[in-house]
Design a protein around this motif. Structure first.
Motif, short mmCIF file in Angstrom:
data_model
loop_
_atom_site.label_atom_id
_atom_site.label_comp_id
_atom_site.label_asym_id
_atom_site.label_seq_id
_atom_site.Cartn_x
_atom_site.Cartn_y
_atom_site.Cartn_z
N LEU A 165 87.84 -67.17 1.30
CA LEU A 165 88.68 -66.83 0.15
C LEU A 165 89.43 -65.52 0.40
CD1 LEU A 165 86.46 -67.70 -2.96
CD2 LEU A 165 88.19 -69.09 -1.84
N ARG A 166 88.79 -64.57 0.99
CA ARG A 166 89.42 -63.27 1.23
C ARG A 166 90.52 -63.34 2.28
NH1 ARG A 166 83.83 -59.78 0.38
NH2 ARG A 166 84.28 -59.22 -1.79
N ARG A 167 90.57 -64.41 3.06
CA ARG A 167 91.65 -64.60 4.02
C ARG A 167 92.88 -65.23 3.38
NH1 ARG A 167 87.26 -66.80 7.43
NH2 ARG A 167 86.56 -65.12 8.83
N LEU A 168 92.73 -65.77 2.18
CA LEU A 168 93.85 -66.42 1.50
C LEU A 168 94.79 -65.39 0.88
CD1 LEU A 168 91.90 -69.26 -0.39
CD2 LEU A 168 93.24 -69.48 1.72
N PRO A 169 96.07 -65.73 0.69
CA PRO A 169 97.02 -64.79 0.07
C PRO A 169 96.89 -64.80 -1.46
CG PRO A 169 98.15 -66.83 0.67
CD PRO A 169 96.73 -66.96 1.18
N LEU A 170 95.72 -64.42 -1.95
CA LEU A 170 95.46 -64.39 -3.38
C LEU A 170 96.11 -63.16 -4.01
CD1 LEU A 170 91.67 -65.41 -3.33
CD2 LEU A 170 93.66 -66.89 -3.70
N PRO A 171 96.41 -63.20 -5.30
CA PRO A 171 97.16 -62.10 -5.93
C PRO A 171 96.34 -60.88 -6.29
CG PRO A 171 96.77 -63.83 -7.52
CD PRO A 171 96.28 -64.36 -6.21
N GLY A 172 95.06 -60.84 -5.94
CA GLY A 172 94.24 -59.68 -6.28
C GLY A 172 92.89 -59.73 -5.59
N ALA A 173 92.11 -58.68 -5.80
CA ALA A 173 90.75 -58.63 -5.27
C ALA A 173 89.84 -59.54 -6.08
CB ALA A 173 90.24 -57.19 -5.30
N LEU A 174 88.62 -59.76 -5.58
CA LEU A 174 87.67 -60.66 -6.21
C LEU A 174 86.58 -59.86 -6.91
CD1 LEU A 174 87.37 -63.30 -3.34
CD2 LEU A 174 88.93 -63.29 -5.30
N LEU A 175 86.33 -60.21 -8.19
CA LEU A 175 85.41 -59.47 -9.05
C LEU A 175 84.36 -60.43 -9.64
CD1 LEU A 175 88.15 -57.69 -11.22
CD2 LEU A 175 87.15 -56.83 -9.09
N ASP A 176 83.21 -59.86 -10.01
CA ASP A 176 82.24 -60.66 -10.78
C ASP A 176 81.41 -59.79 -11.73
OD1 ASP A 176 80.51 -59.36 -9.04
OD2 ASP A 176 79.45 -61.17 -8.41
N GLY A 177 81.97 -58.64 -12.11
CA GLY A 177 81.21 -57.68 -12.91
C GLY A 177 80.76 -58.23 -14.24
N TYR A 178 81.64 -58.88 -14.99
CA TYR A 178 81.27 -59.38 -16.32
C TYR A 178 80.05 -60.30 -16.25
CZ TYR A 178 85.47 -57.74 -18.81
OH TYR A 178 86.44 -56.98 -19.40
N ALA A 179 80.00 -61.16 -15.25
CA ALA A 179 78.91 -62.13 -15.15
C ALA A 179 77.57 -61.44 -14.99
CB ALA A 179 79.15 -63.08 -13.98
N ARG A 180 77.57 -60.21 -14.45
CA ARG A 180 76.33 -59.48 -14.17
C ARG A 180 76.08 -58.34 -15.16
NH1 ARG A 180 76.91 -56.67 -10.10
NH2 ARG A 180 79.09 -56.96 -9.53
N ARG A 181 76.75 -58.36 -16.33
CA ARG A 181 76.64 -57.29 -17.32
C ARG A 181 77.08 -55.94 -16.75
NH1 ARG A 181 74.23 -58.10 -22.21
NH2 ARG A 181 73.11 -60.07 -22.46
N GLN A 182 78.09 -55.98 -15.93
CA GLN A 182 78.67 -54.78 -15.35
C GLN A 182 80.12 -54.67 -15.79
OE1 GLN A 182 76.81 -52.55 -13.53
NE2 GLN A 182 75.11 -53.90 -14.11
N PRO A 183 80.78 -53.53 -15.55
CA PRO A 183 82.21 -53.44 -15.87
C PRO A 183 82.98 -54.58 -15.21
CG PRO A 183 81.35 -51.27 -15.32
CD PRO A 183 80.26 -52.24 -15.01
#
Length: 328
Positions: free
Chosen positions: A302-320
C-alpha cells in the motif's frame, strides 16, 4: 497447514460511495474495474453536493444494475446534509425505488423509507453520519416507531440490515454498541480505508477557497480528484476540502487490525475510493482479511501506491486520529 484466517467467516468488503467529482468516463472505468475485483458490496450515489450532476438518478440505477449483474451487492446512498426541497425529492426518489438497498445519509431518509408500503420497502443501512454513538442510541433507532396509523405501525428495526459506525469510534466501543449475541443485533460495518469525511457544512469551502460563491462555484471541485489539501502553518498535511465536506488529509487504514475487527464483531469493512491505486487497495485488504496474507507485506504494498496521504489508524485504537499506522 491452513491459515487461521481462512477458517473464519469472511469479512466482507464494501466500497463506499465516491466522495469526489470525477469525469464520467473516469467513473465508468473505475466501477468497471471494481466489478472484476473482490469487493462484495458497492455503495453508489452523490454524497456531498447535489449540484454535481455528472450522473443522474437514472444513470446510477443503470450502473447499479450492471454491477449487480456482475455479482455485486449494491446500495444507493442518500445525502448526509439535506438543505432544500430539491434535495429532499432526491432522497425520496432513492427510497422509492424497489431494486436496491438504501443507505441513509440522514434521518430524512429514515422517514422517507418508512413512508413506503411494506412490500416495496428495500433493506436499509444506517449510514455513518447518523450520530449513533451508543448502544442506547442504536436500540432507540431500531425500536423507534417511524409511523403509527390505524393500519400499520412501522418500526425502524423492521428492515434495517446494517449499522455503519461513526468514523471516530474505537473498535472496542463498536463492540459494546452492537455486541455479538444481542437479540437486536444488526450487521456492523466500519470505515477501514480512505480520507475520512469528518464534517459537512451548508457552505462550500472549495468555492470559498477560490473566492467564489456556492451558487456560482464553477464546479472547481472537478480539479481535485481527491479533495483540496490543506496544510498547517508548519507545513503539515492537516485537512482536505471537498465541497461542503471537510475530510482528513491522511487516510484511515485498518489493514493491520484484522484480529481487533473480528473481536469487535465487525462484519463488513468499508473502503473509500481514491483516484489512484484503489483496485490494488481492495485486493490487498481481501488478501489479508480473507486469504491469510501477512498484514506487514500488504502494508508495504500500500505504501508503494500513489495514495493521496499517509496511512493512519489512531481512532480505531482510542488514539488521536492523526496518529500514523503502527508497525504490523
Amino acid at each position: 497447514m491452513t491459515p487461521a484466517s481462512l477458517q473464519l467467516p469472511r469479512l466482507h468488503l464494501t466500497v463506499g460511495p465516491l466522495q469526489y467529482w470525477w469525469p464520467r468516463q473516469q467513473m465508468m472505468e473505475f466501477y468497471a474495474e471494481l466489478a472484476e475485483g473482490p469487493a462484495d458490496c458497492l455503495v453508489l450515489g452523490e454524497v456531498c453536493c447535489s449540484r454535481r450532476n455528472e450522473f443522474s438518478h437514472a444513470d446510477w440505477l443503470d450502473l447499479a444494475r450492471d454491477l449487480q449483474s456482475s455479482g455485486k451487492n449494491v446500495r444507493l446512498a442518500t445525502l448526509p446534509l439535506v438543505m432544500s426541497e430539491a434535495e429532499l425529492r432526491s432522497v425520496r426518489r432513492i427510497t422509492e425505488q424497489t431494486e436496491f438497498s438504501i443507505e441513509a445519509g440522514d434521518t430524512s431518509a429514515l422517514q422517507a423509507w418508512s413512508e413506503q408500503a411494506a412490500d416495496r420497502r428495500r433493506p436499509l443501512v444506517l449510514g455513518p453520519h447518523l450520530n449513533i454513538y451508543s448502544a442506547a442510541a442504536l436500540r432507540e433507532t431500531l425500536n423507534e416507531p417511524l409511523r403509527d396509523t390505524p393500519h400499520e405501525t412501522v418500526h425502524a428495526g423492521a428492515g434495517i440490515s446494517t449499522w455503519v459506525a461513526p468514523l471516530e469510534l474505537a473498535l472496542d466501543a463498536v463492540a459494546l454498541i452492537n455486541p455479538v449475541g444481542s437479540s437486536q443485533r444488526v450487521s456492523t460495518e466500519v470505515f477501514g480505508f480512505g480520507r475520512m469525511p469528518l464534517a459537512f457544512s451548508a457552505r462550500c469551502f472549495t468555492a470559498r477557497h477560490h473566492r467564489l460563491s456556492k451558487d456560482q462555484c464553477e464546479f472547481r471541485c472537478r480539479d481535485d480528484a481527491d479533495g483540496l489539501l490543506l496544510r498547517s502553518s508548519e507545513g503539515q498535511a492537516f485537512l482536505a476540502l471537498n465541497g461542503i465536506s471537510t475530510q482528513s488529509a491522511d487516510l484511515q487504514c485498518l489493514i493491520g487490525q484484522a484480529p481487533a475487527l473480528r473481536a469487535a464483531g465487525v462484519d463488513r469493512l468499508r473502503l473509500s475510493p481514491c483516484s489512484q491505486g484503489f483496485a490494488e487497495v481492495v485486493r490487498q485488504f481481501d488478501a489479508v482479511l480473507n486469504q491469510g496474507a501477512a498484514a506487514g507485506d500488504a502494508l508495504q504494498q500500500l505504501r508503494r501506491l500513489p495514495l493521496p496521504g499517509a496511512l493512519l489508524d489512531g481512532y480505531a485504537r482510542r488514539q488521536p486520529g492523526m496518529q500514523e499506522l503502527e508497525h504490523v
